[in-house]
Design an enzyme around this catalytic site. Sequence first.
Site, PDB file in Angstrom:
ATOM      1  CG  ASP A 104      -1.782  -1.064   1.335  1.00  0.00           C
ATOM      2  OD1 ASP A 104      -2.084  -1.886   0.114  1.00  0.00           O
ATOM      3  OD2 ASP A 104      -2.043  -1.317   2.650  1.00  0.00           O
TER       4      ASP A 104
HETATM    5  N1  URA Z   1      -1.035  -6.116   3.640  1.00  0.00           N
HETATM    6  C1  URA Z   1      -1.514  -4.744   3.794  1.00  0.00           C
HETATM    7  O1  URA Z   1      -2.714  -4.530   4.180  1.00  0.00           O
HETATM    8  N2  URA Z   1      -1.073  -3.702   3.182  1.00  0.00           N
HETATM    9  C2  URA Z   1       0.218  -4.001   2.619  1.00  0.00           C
HETATM   10  O2  URA Z   1       0.580  -2.936   2.033  1.00  0.00           O
HETATM   11  C3  URA Z   1       0.789  -5.480   2.486  1.00  0.00           C
HETATM   12  C4  URA Z   1       0.343  -6.361   2.997  1.00  0.00           C
END
Ligand code: URA
Length: 227
Positions: A104
């Site tokens: 993310d």
């Molecule tokens: N899980 C998440 O919620 N975000 C990420 O960036 C990676 C795994």
Amino acid sequence: MQRLDKILSEAGVASRKDLRGMIRAGRVTVNGVTAKSPEEKYDETTAEITVDGVSIRKKTAVLLMLHKPAGFVTSTDDPRDRTVMELIPEEYRKLDVKPVGRLDKETEGLLLFTNDGDLAHSILSPKKEVWKTYYARHEGTATDADVEAFASGLQLRDGTVCLSAKLEPVGPGESRISVCEGKYHQVRRMMASRGMTVLYLKREREGGLSLGELALGGVCEVSPEQI
Ligand code: URA
């Protein structure tokens, strides 16, 4: 895997339009056999291709590890945000590397890149059990019941069921989470389903690879065996 005309145009042989004619005219061979169709797909890192009997250099397969900072989206192109591609040196961008999976925008940590589609697929496939470990700071504190729920396969708030995962409480409001699949916002949603909103998230490990001394924003080459 890539279309034959794309592999050859990226290698600078000719335009895609001209290549179609050359392939149909029987001037191109792949692995010793005359190619019939520009649409046929091949692994660009292993296929032995010739044009008019001259060998085309294979694209070098490369695997990179980035220590992603927060604030960059995992995309090759974005109208608003800075993308992780901006952190990849030009010499590697020219080799057409792409992110393997995603983090993310606000997540930091280990993000792999490769130009080898088969390798990317096997890293991402839950069947290959490449475990990814995250460090999270979050609201609340993980309990034994949370650990048990993660192990037995959590059900997210939208009903999605996750594979068995590991939750390791590190201290008040801190945990390590290991998963072997990559659903959208998976760790944040898993933690939220147990009432623990994630405030900070960092991927520390992927298979046998860890960030080690790699500085935030840094990139290094790694070998597939290390995963
Ligand atoms: N899980 C998440 O919620 N975000 C990420 O960036 C990676 C795994």
